[in-house]
Design an enzyme around this catalytic site. Structure first.
Site, mmCIF file in Angstrom:
data_model
loop_
_atom_site.group_PDB
_atom_site.id
_atom_site.type_symbol
_atom_site.label_atom_id
_atom_site.label_comp_id
_atom_site.label_asym_id
_atom_site.label_seq_id
_atom_site.Cartn_x
_atom_site.Cartn_y
_atom_site.Cartn_z
ATOM 1 N N GLY B 188 0.747 -1.125 -0.035
ATOM 2 C CA GLY B 188 -0.159 0.114 0.116
ATOM 3 C C GLY B 188 0.695 1.324 -0.060
ATOM 4 N N VAL B 192 0.130 5.078 5.293
ATOM 5 C CA VAL B 192 -0.550 3.911 6.116
ATOM 6 C C VAL B 192 0.748 3.105 6.714
ATOM 7 C CG1 VAL B 192 -1.941 2.059 6.092
ATOM 8 C CG2 VAL B 192 -2.499 4.132 4.810
ATOM 9 N N GLU B 210 5.494 -3.233 1.095
ATOM 10 C CA GLU B 210 5.458 -3.231 -0.494
ATOM 11 C C GLU B 210 4.773 -1.956 -0.793
ATOM 12 O OE1 GLU B 210 6.195 -5.673 -3.122
ATOM 13 O OE2 GLU B 210 7.381 -6.967 -1.684
ATOM 14 N N CYS B 244 1.357 -0.633 -9.056
ATOM 15 C CA CYS B 244 2.526 0.167 -8.281
ATOM 16 C C CYS B 244 3.895 0.275 -9.285
ATOM 17 C CB CYS B 244 2.662 -0.610 -7.054
ATOM 18 S SG CYS B 244 2.495 -2.380 -7.112
#
Lengths: 501, 473
Positions: B188, B192, B210, B244
């Site tokens: 994410g 966070v 990741e 990503c």
């Protein structure tokens, strides 16, 4: 091979004078730490540490430093911990030298990109794993083996091509000062720095943002380091001390067991992260074990260990008082128990009739005190061990390989050794680290190199085979999808991978 | 939430009972997961379409097939992965057994993401199962249809004592993180990740992160323009740019840019037709909030839109868009784009490109398009990133032999294939000694003598040759 540039003579002379006169530790202030980190980062970005030759030169310099200043190290550790010359050389200096030589011998191989198996669709491509340095790493040692625990990780960091800032532990001030004085004379002055700071400043230094933080020490401090690193999204390796259990079975060679345990427990006056912390002894052999240990202690340290040149002292009064306190409130003294505050001396002591709820079982024992608990069988031992946090090391003494096998497979620990202690943490080919509450990550040998590297996956494609690539492009057609899925299933059955992408 | 505590407790007791350790159990669970996917393929495709308007083709190759391949790979190799690794012995340990065991960690937590909701949740789970752990899965609440589907299917196919699924948003995750796990795997955003890491550090829990980043794509002057354009377009607009590892921005010289634009236009037309909005092969943005964020970035950008630019809020549609004349301080360069907008920045040389890239945080992936292998090697060696791919995009993460993970700001740790197994295992160094050779051992015992020291030094010191270090201690 380039030599490290010589340090500022004034600084060197001042530090030398201070160490010789035993004056209080000089402290690296926060702003200075910031400056050092900046310099290390600039040196890294300039690519100073990239070449194999540079790394080899630094590693060889470390070996030279240990050889040329052996006397100084023995002296410093003697003053800090009353460490006998033998122990300093064997458990600190030779160890780091071996790590460095192992790295020198293997560096070329470690630095090679690793080729990864290819499949049908990547036959014309190159798939590699390239090892890259992380940047600037922060290495924090702990006081029980200050030289080894600072320099062994440093060897890994250098081999992997990083710059490093080293933080020798606060309590061993003479050793810290010595490293502070020597490192600039042997290692590159822009890439490697030693900072001397109080233990309370540790979190602040971590928050300056490094590319990796390596910490060996106790759980409480480890936790603070982990939290500081979390605030700056920094990866950490933690090797945390705890209570290392040691099981002694009814079937074992009692004399040898006693010798190996006594050596492991009482060297460095019990101040070790890898020594067996307590014994779970089968009731049938407990009396024999205590007797054997008693004989062993006389054999090792004579009838008055205080006179022995081979026995150390507690690092400071705080540690002395804490150990004394635990000793008095737990079990029964079967051997030893003498204490002399002015010398920070505690005799090698064995406690029996210890139970799980005793104070000595609730805290790490960083002193020459060995509690022995009785248990009735292997099941009880395994259940006991599994009720505690996962330890850094686990030991089992038994002639019965089934017992050893059970202890190994039904428990978890950083590392395991049967019928001996500590050795598994000294082999350069075995990973040494913790799990669960005893830490995360590992080092020694190749594992150090990996800890301080990033493994970059590289796929070098050619522009050929476009006739196959087109299958994946839009407009998406079911026919193309079917072809690709079919190729997939083909490979699944034959165990190869064939993804036509 | 009490229910969450109970779930963690239940999994912990199951782990303690040792049920997940035997190879047979792990293989059976992996096969169950395989059945889960194969039996419910259509439902999975529907859920992915509902969440992201994901075209069936993309869903099959990037989600379903990837998980299936990973499962087969794990099932086939499990036995060898579980074997102890024997290490080289030396003179003194010839009579001993020294090896490294891979042991499960315990109860692990896998937090998935919404852009590839199946793959990013299940691929780590495969590694966790293969390594013998119990696992709690927390799929992203943003991809709500997939979250619901997994919540229904996982308890149906997988052993309920060992694997559980927890649903919810930020609040529920915060409560979940108060529990102690033996490993946390998070995919994410950086923001966070920081709070997850802080919660984990209290329990000394190791974490694999990741994270994303701005993945640069350098296009050299010497390049096969048509092929490069096609591959770039494919990688960029796959999943509507929400990957990503999608190339985030392009760096090339002015001349190359001028040659690139027509090639991009042609490829876009070939892939998504002249009316991309009606093309079923183009996905949509996941939520209104993300759509608004992207439109705002585009609006604030001082670049010029040369291709695309159309959008529709109701459909959460943004056309594949290319923007030129973008400067380093532009809005589009502030954060990871994560959408179908491709800025092109100009640099006049490879060195300038490398300096530009190195001024930024280390990305998850880095791409170079060039016919000149020395250009590729230079960029590879002078930059750092999670992964690297030349003359293509994204595909490097589909190979099971290559670890997939970040470095620096793009995270740490990795997975895929054998690497997933390693991530969720503890490597325990083991030494099994016998009673023999005690005579040699006595060299190390007190009372310390100079003679013994001499012997020990001689036997334990490594040489600067191929001689292995010999620990006679």
């Amino acid at each position: 091979m380039s030599n490290a540039p010589s340090p500022s003579p004034t600084r060197w002379f001042k530090a030398l004078r201070r160490t010789r006169l035993g004056e209080p530790c000089l402290k690296t202030y926060h702003s200075e730490c910031v400056g050092l980190l900046k310099r290390a980062r600039a040196a890294f970005q300039a690519g100073r540490t990239a070449k194999e030759n540079f790394r080899l030169a630094q590693l060889e310099a470390i070996v030279r430093m240990l050889v040329e200043h052996e006397g100084d190290f023995v002296d410093a550790l003697g003053r800090d911990l009353h460490k006998p010359r033998f122990e300093t050389i064997v458990s600190e200096l030779v160890l780091v030298k071996n790590e460095a030589l192992h790295a020198i011998n293997n560096l070329k191989k470690w630095m090679q990109p690793q080729r990864v198996e290819r499949n049908l669709s990547t036959t014309l491509d190159e798939c590699l794993l390239v090892n890259e340095p992380l940047g600037v790493v922060f290495i924090i040692g702990t006081w029980c083996s200050p030289v080894q625990l600072c320099l062994a990780p440093l060897v890994g960091a250098i081999a992997a091509g990083n710059c490093a800032i080293i933080y020798p532990p606060e309590y061993t001030s003479h050793t810290g000062e010595l490293l502070h004085r020597l490192i600039p004379s042997y290692l590159d002055n822009e890439c490697f720095h030693v900072v001397l700071a109080g233990i309370t400043d540790l979190a602040e230094v971590v928050e300056l943002k490094f590319d990796h933080v390596f910490f060996v020490g106790n759980r409480e401090e480890g936790s603070k380091v982990a939290q500081a690193a979390a605030r700056t999204l920094t990866p950490v390796t933690l090797v945390l001390s705890g209570k290392n259990p040691c099981y002694v079975d009814q079937q074992c060679d009692i004399v040898t067991t006693a010798q190996r345990i006594a050596w492991a427990r009482f060297h460095n006056a019990g101040q070790s992260v890898v020594a067996p912390d307590y014994i779970l002894c089968h009731v049938d052999v407990e009396a024999q074990l205590v007797q054997a240990l008693k004989c062993c202690l006389v054999q090792f340290y004579g009838s008055d260990p205080r006179e022995s040149q081979s026995f150390g002292r507690m690092v400071n009064l705080e540690s002395f008082n804490r150990t004394r306190d635990l000793l008095w409130r737990s079990g029964k003294v079967a051997v030893g128990g003498q204490m002399i505050e002015s010398e920070k001396y505690i005799a090698p002591t064995i406690l029996t009739e210890v139970v799980e709820s005793d104070p000595i079982m609730q805290h790490d024992v960083f002193g020459p005190v060995l509690p022995i608990l009785s248990i009735n069988n292997v099941d009880e031992a395994i259940a006991f061990i599994n009720r505690q946090e996962k330890p850094l090391c686990l030991y089992a003494y038994s002639s019965n390989s089934k017992v050893i096998s059970r202890l190994m497979s039904e428990t978890s620990s950083g590392s395991f050794c049967s019928n001996d202690s500590i050795l598994q943490s000294l082999l350069v080919v075995l990973p040494f680290g913790g799990v669960g509450a005893s830490g995360m990550g590992s080092y020694h040998g190749r594992y150090s190199f990996d800890t301080f590297s990033h493994r970059k996956s590289c796929l070098l494609r050619s522009v050929r085979l476009e006739c196959v690539s087109y299958l994946r492009y839009p407009p998406y057609e079911d026919r193309n999808l079917a072809l690709m899925t079919w190729a997939n299933t083909l490979s699944q059955k034959s165990q190869g991978w064939c993804q036509i992408l | 939430m009490d229910a969450q505590n109970q779930v963690v407790e239940r999994l912990r007791s199951a782990f303690r009972s040792g049920i997940t350790v035997p190879e047979g159990f792990r293989r059976a669970q992996l096969r169950n997961l395989l059945s889960l996917i194969k039996d419910n393929e259509q439902m999975i495709l529907d859920a992915l379409h509902k969440d992201l308007a994901k075209p069936k083709f993309e869903a099959v190759i990037s989600e379903i097939d990837m998980v299936i391949n990973e499962l087969y790979h794990a099932i086939d190799n499990l036995k060898s992965w579980m074997q102890p690794e024997y290490v080289s012995k030396n003179m003194a340990t010839k009579l001993d057994n020294c090896f490294v065991r891979r042991e499960p960690l315990g109860v692990v937590l896998v937090i998935g993401a919404w852009n590839y909701p199946l793959q990013l949740t299940l691929l780590p789970m495969v590694g966790a199962i293969a390594a013998g752990n119990c696992a709690i899965i927390k799929p992203s609440e943003v991809s709500a249809a997939m979250e619901r589907l997994l919540a229904e299917l996982i308890p149906k196919y997988m052993c309920q004592d060992c694997y559980a699924i927890v649903c919810g948003g930020a609040e529920e995750t915060k409560v979940l993180l108060e529990n102690r796990f033996d490993h946390i795997f998070y995919t994410g955003s950086q923001k966070v990740a920081r709070s997850i890491l802080q919660a984990a550090s209290v329990h000394l829990t190791p974490v694999t992160l990741e994270l994303g980043g701005k993945c640069p794509c350098f296009i050299d002057d010497q390049v096969n323009m048509d092929a490069a354009a096609r591959r770039l377009i494919w990688a960029k607009f796959f999943n509507a740019g929400q990957s990503c590892v999608a190339p985030d921005y392009v760096l090339c010289s002015r001349a190359t840019r001028d040659a690139l634009l027509p090639a991009l236009r042609q490829a876009l037309g070939a892939f998504y037709s002249e009316e991309p909005r009606t093309c079923p092969d183009l996905g949509r943005i996941a939520t209104d909030r993300h759509w608004t964020r992207l439109m705002e970035l585009l609006g604030r950008s001082r670049g010029k839109v040369v291709l695309g630019g159309e959008s529709n809020q109701e459909e959460k549609y943004i056309a594949p868009t290319v923007v030129v004349n973008v400067e380093e301080a532009d809005a589009l360069m502030e954060e990871e784009i994560f959408g179908p907008i491709l800025p092109i920045l100009t640099v006049e040389s490879v060195e300038e490109g490398i300096d530009f890239i190195n001024r930024k945080e280390k990305p998850l992936a880095l791409y170079v398009f060039s016919n000149n292998s020395s250009v590729i090697t230079t960029v590879l060696e002078k930059t750092s990133s999670g992964g690297f791919c030349s003359n293509d995009g994204i595909v490097h993460m589909t190979l099971p032999g290559l670890p997939f993970g970040g470095v620096g700001a793009s995270g740490w740790g990795n997975y895929h294939g054998h690497w997933g197994f390693e991530t969720f295992s503890h490597r325990r160094g083991c030494m099994l000694r016998g009673w023999a050779l005690e005579k040699i051992n006595t060299l190390r015992y007190p009372p310390y003598t100079e003679d013994n020291l001499g012997w020990l030094r001689w036997t334990t010191s490594a040489r600067k040759t191929a001689w292995n270090s010999c620990t006679v201690m």
